[in-house]
Scaffold this motif. Structure first.
Motif, mmCIF file in Angstrom:
data_model
loop_
_atom_site.group_PDB
_atom_site.id
_atom_site.type_symbol
_atom_site.label_atom_id
_atom_site.label_comp_id
_atom_site.label_asym_id
_atom_site.label_seq_id
_atom_site.Cartn_x
_atom_site.Cartn_y
_atom_site.Cartn_z
ATOM 1 N N LEU A 1 59.359 4.428 -98.772
ATOM 2 C CA LEU A 1 58.427 5.034 -97.748
ATOM 3 C C LEU A 1 57.230 4.142 -98.478
ATOM 4 N N ALA A 2 57.275 4.075 -100.017
ATOM 5 C CA ALA A 2 55.873 3.043 -101.546
ATOM 6 C C ALA A 2 55.917 1.711 -100.215
ATOM 7 N N ARG A 3 57.525 1.077 -100.354
ATOM 8 C CA ARG A 3 57.437 -0.264 -100.156
ATOM 9 C C ARG A 3 56.963 -0.367 -99.120
ATOM 10 N N GLU A 4 56.816 0.418 -98.172
ATOM 11 C CA GLU A 4 56.392 0.153 -96.469
ATOM 12 C C GLU A 4 55.079 0.266 -96.235
ATOM 13 N N VAL A 5 54.212 1.092 -97.179
ATOM 14 C CA VAL A 5 53.295 1.293 -97.130
ATOM 15 C C VAL A 5 52.449 -0.042 -97.865
ATOM 16 N N ILE A 6 53.394 -0.350 -98.884
ATOM 17 C CA ILE A 6 52.510 -1.392 -99.389
ATOM 18 C C ILE A 6 52.709 -3.028 -98.424
ATOM 19 N N GLN A 7 53.800 -2.695 -97.570
ATOM 20 C CA GLN A 7 53.976 -4.100 -96.683
ATOM 21 C C GLN A 7 53.082 -3.569 -95.439
#
Length: 80
Positions: A49-55
């Motif tokens: 989820l953190a990677r998705e937020v960054i994207q």
């Protein structure tokens, strides 16, 4: 001195208590393994989820989109 192969009542109680503790320790180890796996899966989800937020932040227009005025007609469904 008496030589008996049967344990005394005190020894039987100790054996029963020891077996009970071994059973509890076994269940506790199993529960700990399950909790560790749950934490591992939750951490994987948090990381994803953190990677998705960054994207998503990278895809958002500069300034977070709040600076650009929105046209209310863009909000209307197509049948209007």
């Amino acid at each position: 001195m008496e030589s008996t192969s049967e344990p005394s009542s005190g020894q039987r109680r100790i054996i029963e208590r020891l077996e009970s503790l071994e059973i509890k320790a076994s269940f506790t180890e199993d529960l700990l393994d399950q909790l560790n796996m749950t934490i591992y899966r939750q951490q994987e989800l948090i990381d994803r989820l953190a990677r998705e937020v960054i994207q998503l932040r990278q895809q958002a227009p500069e300034g977070g989109g709040a600076a650009a005025p929105r046209n209310p007609r863009d909000e209307l469904p197509p049948h209007y």
